[in-house]
Design a protein around this motif. Structure first.
Motif, mmCIF file in Angstrom:
data_model
loop_
_atom_site.group_PDB
_atom_site.id
_atom_site.type_symbol
_atom_site.label_atom_id
_atom_site.label_comp_id
_atom_site.label_asym_id
_atom_site.label_seq_id
_atom_site.Cartn_x
_atom_site.Cartn_y
_atom_site.Cartn_z
ATOM 1 N N GLN A 31 0.843 -1.287 0.099
ATOM 2 C CA GLN A 31 0.074 -0.039 -0.029
ATOM 3 C C GLN A 31 0.909 1.447 0.171
ATOM 4 O OE1 GLN A 31 -3.070 0.030 -0.078
ATOM 5 N NE2 GLN A 31 -3.470 -2.048 -0.521
ATOM 6 N N PRO A 32 1.234 1.704 -1.079
ATOM 7 C CA PRO A 32 2.178 3.025 -1.011
ATOM 8 C C PRO A 32 1.151 4.240 -0.762
ATOM 9 C CG PRO A 32 2.061 2.006 -3.227
ATOM 10 C CD PRO A 32 0.991 1.051 -2.620
ATOM 11 N N ILE A 33 2.069 5.092 0.024
ATOM 12 C CA ILE A 33 1.241 6.379 0.583
ATOM 13 C C ILE A 33 2.110 7.590 0.232
ATOM 14 C CG2 ILE A 33 0.553 7.624 2.644
ATOM 15 C CD1 ILE A 33 0.159 4.864 3.867
ATOM 16 N N GLU A 34 1.622 8.614 -0.428
ATOM 17 C CA GLU A 34 2.190 9.946 -0.838
ATOM 18 C C GLU A 34 2.577 10.623 0.326
ATOM 19 O OE1 GLU A 34 2.196 13.037 -4.435
ATOM 20 O OE2 GLU A 34 0.351 12.252 -3.716
ATOM 21 N N VAL A 35 3.844 10.589 0.825
ATOM 22 C CA VAL A 35 4.233 11.319 1.887
ATOM 23 C C VAL A 35 4.860 12.716 1.651
ATOM 24 C CG1 VAL A 35 4.831 9.081 3.176
ATOM 25 C CG2 VAL A 35 6.428 10.267 1.581
ATOM 26 N N ALA A 36 5.083 12.956 0.366
ATOM 27 C CA ALA A 36 5.395 14.476 0.087
ATOM 28 C C ALA A 36 5.025 14.548 -1.203
ATOM 29 C CB ALA A 36 6.946 14.666 -0.075
ATOM 30 N N ASP A 37 5.144 15.565 -1.874
ATOM 31 C CA ASP A 37 4.780 15.818 -3.301
ATOM 32 C C ASP A 37 5.673 15.244 -4.163
ATOM 33 O OD1 ASP A 37 3.458 16.978 -5.589
ATOM 34 O OD2 ASP A 37 5.058 18.905 -5.606
ATOM 35 N N GLY A 38 4.934 14.076 -5.097
ATOM 36 C CA GLY A 38 5.575 13.264 -6.009
ATOM 37 C C GLY A 38 6.583 12.140 -5.281
ATOM 38 N N ILE A 39 6.316 12.008 -3.710
ATOM 39 C CA ILE A 39 7.139 10.971 -3.334
ATOM 40 C C ILE A 39 6.216 9.750 -2.581
ATOM 41 C CG2 ILE A 39 9.001 10.413 -1.551
ATOM 42 C CD1 ILE A 39 10.254 12.887 -2.372
ATOM 43 N N MET A 41 5.773 6.208 -0.406
ATOM 44 C CA MET A 41 6.612 5.203 0.477
ATOM 45 C C MET A 41 5.585 3.988 0.599
ATOM 46 S SD MET A 41 8.209 6.199 4.095
ATOM 47 C CE MET A 41 7.776 4.641 5.463
ATOM 48 N N ILE A 42 6.413 2.820 0.473
ATOM 49 C CA ILE A 42 5.627 1.636 1.098
ATOM 50 C C ILE A 42 6.619 1.304 2.417
ATOM 51 C CG2 ILE A 42 5.457 -0.734 0.496
ATOM 52 C CD1 ILE A 42 5.463 -0.098 -2.366
ATOM 53 N N GLU A 43 5.785 1.339 3.398
ATOM 54 C CA GLU A 43 6.394 0.871 4.519
ATOM 55 C C GLU A 43 6.180 -0.437 5.000
ATOM 56 O OE1 GLU A 43 6.105 1.751 9.504
ATOM 57 O OE2 GLU A 43 4.952 3.182 8.303
ATOM 58 N N GLY A 44 7.608 -1.227 5.102
ATOM 59 C CA GLY A 44 7.602 -2.497 5.533
ATOM 60 C C GLY A 44 7.177 -2.805 7.031
ATOM 61 N N ARG A 45 7.194 -3.910 7.458
ATOM 62 C CA ARG A 45 6.734 -4.128 8.807
ATOM 63 C C ARG A 45 8.203 -4.101 9.774
ATOM 64 N NH1 ARG A 45 3.111 -9.772 8.492
ATOM 65 N NH2 ARG A 45 1.622 -9.019 6.571
ATOM 66 N N ARG A 46 8.011 -3.849 10.883
ATOM 67 C CA ARG A 46 9.191 -3.405 11.609
ATOM 68 C C ARG A 46 9.540 -4.935 12.416
ATOM 69 N NH1 ARG A 46 6.376 1.763 14.035
ATOM 70 N NH2 ARG A 46 5.893 2.908 12.061
ATOM 71 N N GLU A 47 9.816 -5.903 11.446
ATOM 72 C CA GLU A 47 10.259 -7.266 12.162
ATOM 73 C C GLU A 47 11.463 -7.673 11.302
ATOM 74 O OE1 GLU A 47 5.296 -8.082 12.143
ATOM 75 O OE2 GLU A 47 6.788 -9.240 10.635
ATOM 76 N N VAL A 58 10.888 -4.064 4.601
ATOM 77 C CA VAL A 58 11.624 -3.070 4.170
ATOM 78 C C VAL A 58 11.028 -1.906 3.472
ATOM 79 C CG1 VAL A 58 12.136 -4.068 1.721
ATOM 80 C CG2 VAL A 58 13.830 -2.461 2.809
ATOM 81 N N ASN A 59 11.231 -0.502 3.641
ATOM 82 C CA ASN A 59 10.584 0.521 3.062
ATOM 83 C C ASN A 59 11.073 0.588 1.583
ATOM 84 O OD1 ASN A 59 9.545 1.241 5.472
ATOM 85 N ND2 ASN A 59 10.667 2.912 6.075
ATOM 86 N N VAL A 60 10.234 1.114 0.685
ATOM 87 C CA VAL A 60 10.522 1.514 -0.460
ATOM 88 C C VAL A 60 9.917 2.638 -0.981
ATOM 89 C CG1 VAL A 60 9.749 0.429 -2.997
ATOM 90 C CG2 VAL A 60 10.094 -1.293 -1.218
ATOM 91 N N ALA A 61 10.744 3.659 -1.567
ATOM 92 C CA ALA A 61 10.386 4.920 -2.115
ATOM 93 C C ALA A 61 10.245 4.882 -3.661
ATOM 94 C CB ALA A 61 11.402 5.812 -1.863
ATOM 95 N N LEU A 62 8.930 5.441 -4.027
ATOM 96 C CA LEU A 62 8.828 5.618 -5.406
ATOM 97 C C LEU A 62 8.590 7.180 -5.782
ATOM 98 C CD1 LEU A 62 6.748 3.166 -4.640
ATOM 99 C CD2 LEU A 62 6.725 2.763 -6.999
ATOM 100 N N LEU A 63 9.451 8.000 -6.640
ATOM 101 C CA LEU A 63 9.476 9.244 -6.969
ATOM 102 C C LEU A 63 9.159 9.722 -8.211
ATOM 103 C CD1 LEU A 63 11.738 8.718 -4.767
ATOM 104 C CD2 LEU A 63 12.951 10.764 -5.427
ATOM 105 N N ALA A 64 7.895 10.270 -8.404
ATOM 106 C CA ALA A 64 7.438 10.497 -9.803
ATOM 107 C C ALA A 64 8.152 11.428 -10.439
ATOM 108 C CB ALA A 64 5.872 10.992 -9.604
#
Length: 314
Positions: A31-39, A41-47, A58-64
């Motif tokens: 579930q990607p969430i937009e955390v800033a303009d055009g950025i 983030m998919i947050e991984g479990r803290r495990e 693991v966290n994944v970032a996608l930059l438009a």
């Protein structure tokens, strides 16, 4: 067991086979969430890695960009990479490139579904991925089982160097550092001031230390703090704007280093150091006590050596 396999069990991570093929890859429902303009983030479990979480840690970032998404880190499996690619194609106009921040496998084992576009990393990162991929792959297969159906290790083939770089019309500052591993890449987005920090920064999840150099990592955190980022995408943990991830990672490193040094000075065995447990302030972080125990396995010997009495004179 080889050193590289122990490294993964101690919190590193990586893949190369083709691995045995199961009927169908499993789905994560990322579930990607937009955390800033055009950025995004998919947050991984803290495990840590488990069969239950399938490597979704693991966290994944996608930059438009004007030419599609720039993906920063691709996850632990081909199935994760495929879901990341699907989001890029459906929401961000396709894929322009992928960057891997360091060699731990949760950050690059998902490369294959993205590899029809450039996959980039520091030269030292790519070399380490190639060197240890087979051992890491065997160990990760033992942990994750059917989650890694169809996964092939594909290290980056393009190189990232220090300084500004425009990708798809988006200007990024590439910042090669070290400390979490021997080669860590942080990326500052010039438009928003958001820092994609890789595993140099953790928040509310215990940092993994199997390849760590405490002094070098602490210096890297000072460098990142000096950038004054408007927000931080950590390697693990939530997006944040007030710098708390840098502060917490610094405090954890110092406290864990001092705890291991004290145990070595007291002449404790590794088993006794493990039994002491993590610093109480950090015992409740995600992935503890597992990460603390791995830290003893991989880092306690450093402190035992320092604690040895000096024999002879100068």
């Amino acid at each position: 067991m080889s050193l590289s396999r122990r490294a993964l069990l101690a919190g590193a991570a990586v893949l190369t086979l083709p691995l045995p093929i199961f009927a169908q890859p499993r789905r994560y429902g990322l579930q990607p969430i937009e955390v800033a303009d055009g950025i995004w983030m998919i947050e991984g479990r803290r495990e840590v890695f488990t069969r239950e979480n399938g490597g979704d840690i693991v966290n994944v970032a996608l930059l438009a960009t004007d030419q599609g998404a720039l993906v920063v880190d691709s996850g632990s499996t081909a199935a994760m990479g495929a879901e990341i690619r699907a989001f890029a194609d459906q929401r961000l106009g396709g894929l322009v490139a992928t960057i891997n921040t360091h060699h731990h496998p949760d950050h690059w084992f998902g490369n294959a579904p993205l590899a029809d576009r450039p996959v980039l990393a520091l030269a030292a990162t790519s070399a380490t991925c190639r060197e240890y991929a087979q051992d890491y792959a065997e160990t990760l297969y033992a942990i994750l089982g059917s989650w890694i159906s169809g996964t092939r290790t594909m290290p980056a083939t393009g190189e990232v160097e220090a300084g500004p770089r425009a990708i798809g019309g988006r200007t990024l500052r590439m910042i090669p550092l070290a400390g979490h591993t021997a080669a860590d890449l942080a990326i500052l987005d010039e438009a928003t001031g958001v820092l994609v920090a890789g595993d140099l920064v953790f928040l509310d999840r215990a940092p993994s230390l199997p390849d760590a150099d405490f002094a070098t990592w602490l210096a890297a955190l000072d460098r990142l703090e000096g950038l004054g980022p408007a927000g931080v995408v950590p390697g693990h943990g939530r997006f944040h704007r007030a710098g708390e991830g840098i502060a917490q990672t610094r405090a954890y490193l110092r406290a864990t280093r001092d705890r291991l040094a004290m145990a070595a000075d007291l002449g404790l065995t590794p088993i006794e150091a493990m039994a002491a447990g993590p610093v109480p302030e950090f015992a409740g972080l995600g992935a503890n006590p597992e990460e603390y125990l791995r830290s003893v396995v991989r880092r306690f010997g450093d402190h035992e050596t320092l604690a040895l009495p000096v024999v002879g004179g100068a």
